[in-house]
Structures are given as C-alpha cells and as structure tokens.
Scaffold this active site. Structure first.
Site, PDB file in Angstrom:
ATOM      1  N   ASP A 106      -3.413   2.334  -4.926  1.00 27.08           N
ATOM      2  CA  ASP A 106      -2.285   2.005  -4.489  1.00 27.08           C
ATOM      3  C   ASP A 106      -1.560   0.879  -4.498  1.00 27.08           C
ATOM      4  OD1 ASP A 106      -4.343   1.336  -2.662  1.00 27.08           O
ATOM      5  OD2 ASP A 106      -2.793   0.985  -0.890  1.00 27.08           O
TER       6      ASP A 106
ATOM      7  N   HIS B  23       0.819  -1.243  -0.115  1.00 27.79           N
ATOM      8  CA  HIS B  23      -0.025  -0.078  -0.025  1.00 27.79           C
ATOM      9  C   HIS B  23       0.948   1.323  -0.044  1.00 27.79           C
ATOM     10  CE1 HIS B  23      -3.501  -2.292   1.659  1.00 27.79           C
ATOM     11  NE2 HIS B  23      -2.481  -2.943   2.410  1.00 27.79           N
ATOM     12  N   TYR B  24       0.100   2.254  -0.394  1.00 28.60           N
ATOM     13  CA  TYR B  24       0.890   3.685  -0.164  1.00 28.60           C
ATOM     14  C   TYR B  24      -0.168   4.169   1.130  1.00 28.60           C
ATOM     15  CZ  TYR B  24      -2.116   6.217  -3.782  1.00 28.60           C
ATOM     16  OH  TYR B  24      -3.126   6.672  -4.392  1.00 28.60           O
ATOM     17  N   THR B  25       0.463   5.080   1.917  1.00 29.98           N
ATOM     18  CA  THR B  25      -0.374   5.672   2.939  1.00 29.98           C
ATOM     19  C   THR B  25      -1.432   6.570   2.355  1.00 29.98           C
ATOM     20  OG1 THR B  25       1.401   7.353   3.518  1.00 29.98           O
ATOM     21  CG2 THR B  25       1.272   5.335   4.768  1.00 29.98           C
TER      22      THR B  25
ATOM     23  N   HIS C 187      -2.394  -3.255  -3.475  1.00 35.83           N
ATOM     24  CA  HIS C 187      -3.785  -3.088  -2.860  1.00 35.83           C
ATOM     25  C   HIS C 187      -4.709  -3.033  -3.929  1.00 35.83           C
ATOM     26  CE1 HIS C 187      -6.577  -1.105   0.369  1.00 35.83           C
ATOM     27  NE2 HIS C 187      -6.807  -2.402   0.031  1.00 35.83           N
TER      28      HIS C 187
ATOM     29  N   GLU D  51       2.693  -0.998   4.668  1.00 35.69           N
ATOM     30  CA  GLU D  51       1.973   0.505   4.220  1.00 35.69           C
ATOM     31  C   GLU D  51       3.462   1.148   3.836  1.00 35.69           C
ATOM     32  OE1 GLU D  51      -0.498   2.255   3.680  1.00 35.69           O
ATOM     33  OE2 GLU D  51      -2.140   1.154   4.655  1.00 35.69           O
TER      34      GLU D  51
END
Ligand SMILES: [Zn+2]
Length: 256
Positions: free
Chosen positions: A152, A35-37, A142, A100
C-alpha cells in the site's frame, strides 16, 4: 477516550484511538507514511484503527468523500508502519506521521482514489510538511518502508499528480523497453551497484551483489511508487534510468 484538539485546520473530526505511545529517543516527525486501509468500508477501517485489541492506528484517516479524521495527536507515536526501515532508521513509527486512505486496495481490486479524497490528502500533507519542515522526498509509501510485507497505497496511487503540486518527490518514469537485465539469483558487481543506488535513495536492501528475493521485493516497491506501469520486481533499463534520475533530482527546495 478523551477528545484532543486537532493538529491541522483540515481535520473535520477528532475520533481518538487508544493505540499510541511515546515517540522513542525524543524523535520528532520527519517523514509521512501513506497507507490504504485495505478493507471494504470506511466504517470497518475506523473500527479497526480505534479498537484497543488490534493495536493498530494512524494519525489520520481520510474517507472517500474527503473528510479528514484525526485519531492520534501528532506528538504521539501511532502504530501504523510495523517492522520497517528507511534511510538507516528502523523505528519509522517514532519519526513519522501515518495517514490512512480509505480504499479497499489490492484485495478489493485496486479501486481508484476519488478526486475529493486526493484533494483532501494533498491539503493535509502540505499542512503537516510545512509545520514539521518535512522534505518532499520523505513522503513515503508503506510499501517503501516495508517492501517485503506491504503493497500500500499501491500502484494506482496518483504520485504524479501530487508531484505536479510540489507534494512528494517524483520524476517522470523512463519509457519501458526491453527485458530484465539480470536473472533471478544472478550475482555480480552490477547488482551491487543497483542495490547501492536503492539504498542511497533510502530503501532497506542489503548490498550483497545477489539478485535475491529481498532485492526483487524492493524493486517492486520502487516500481509501485516511481514506475507504476509495470510492477514486476525485475531490474529493466527503465527502472534503472528512473532510479538514477530520481537520485539526481534529490536537491530539492523547502517543502512547497
Ligand atoms: Zn499500510
């Protein structure tokens, strides 16, 4: 919150999140979801992932400088994937490790991922994969497991670079030429065949024979991961050739 022992030697610090539960049905981790945050700062991301009110978490969080925080023990079910699907499974949280990556994402203009951050991620994924025997093709975005809701870690994520180090499954994308092969809402056996190939690789797509919105969302997710030069959700010849090559390359060795 009780501090627990880190599961990986690459962890710099344990910052426990209360947001986790039992893995259901005795599942063990057999995939990793990246994921990216998607928020402006690392501090903000850490706050969200450890606040009981948000009911979200991940096992790991990597800051821009490459420090790895562990928030949830790997044996527990972290709450990162949400409504999701891959290869017949719809409870991805029960069978995954969530990572993340601090990055403000599409809303923040898709900043690139710093070198130190990617180096730390590679070390972490290698370590998790070898301890849990996770195959390379089960390192997922994700957006792969939730294509209608999520984008993401995004098309700027360096999948090609990871693959050169035998991390993740990837093939060189076929060159782009020509337009989409199907119009929106078009129907027919060739569209069924395309949907079947996407489903064979793992995507949650209905084999309806109709080029519907869901299929376009899955095509966009596929492109974000495997053909990032053009992410438009349209089935062009390059997208089809890349998907075919990826499926052909599925016979992989043990995690590297
Ligand atoms: Zn995500």
């Amino acid at each position: 919150m009780q501090v627990f022992p880190a599961d990986s030697a690459v962890v710099s610090r344990v910052a426990p999140s209360p947001n986790h539960g039992e893995r259901r049905g005795g599942a063990r981790p057999d995939c990793i979801v990246l994921h990216y945050t998607g928020v402006p700062s690392f501090a903000q991301a850490l706050g969200l992932l450890t606040d009981p009110a948000t009911e979200v978490s991940s096992h790991y969080l990597i800051d821009e400088a490459g420090s790895v925080l562990q928030l949830v023990p790997e044996t527990r079910r972290a709450w990162h994937a949400g409504v999701s699907f891959w290869k017949g499974d719809s409870d991805i949280n029960s069978r995954s490790i969530g990572v993340e990556i601090a990055n403000s994402g599409h809303d923040g203009g898709l900043p690139s991922f710093p070198e130190a951050q990617i180096a730390a991620l590679i070390a972490l994924v290698k370590d998790i994969s070898s301890r849990w025997r996770i195959p390379r093709e089960r390192l997922l975005a994700h957006s792969d497991v939730a294509p209608e809701r999520k984008r993401d870690p995004g098309e700027r994520f360096p999948w090609a670079r990871l693959a050169r180090l035998r991390v993740g499954h990837w093939v060189e994308p076929a060159p782009i030429h020509g337009d989409a092969l199907f119009a929106p809402a078009q129907e027919g056996p060739p569209i069924r065949a395309l949907q079947a190939m996407l489903a064979l690789y793992g995507y949650g797509v209905e084999i309806s024979g109709v080029m519907d919105h869901k299929t376009e969302a899955v095509l966009a997710a596929f492109q974000r991961h495997f053909r990032p030069e053009r992410v438009d959700g349209r089935a062009d010849a390059s997208t089809l050739a890349t998907l075919r090559a990826l499926i052909s390359a599925l016979q992989l060795g043990p995690p590297g």
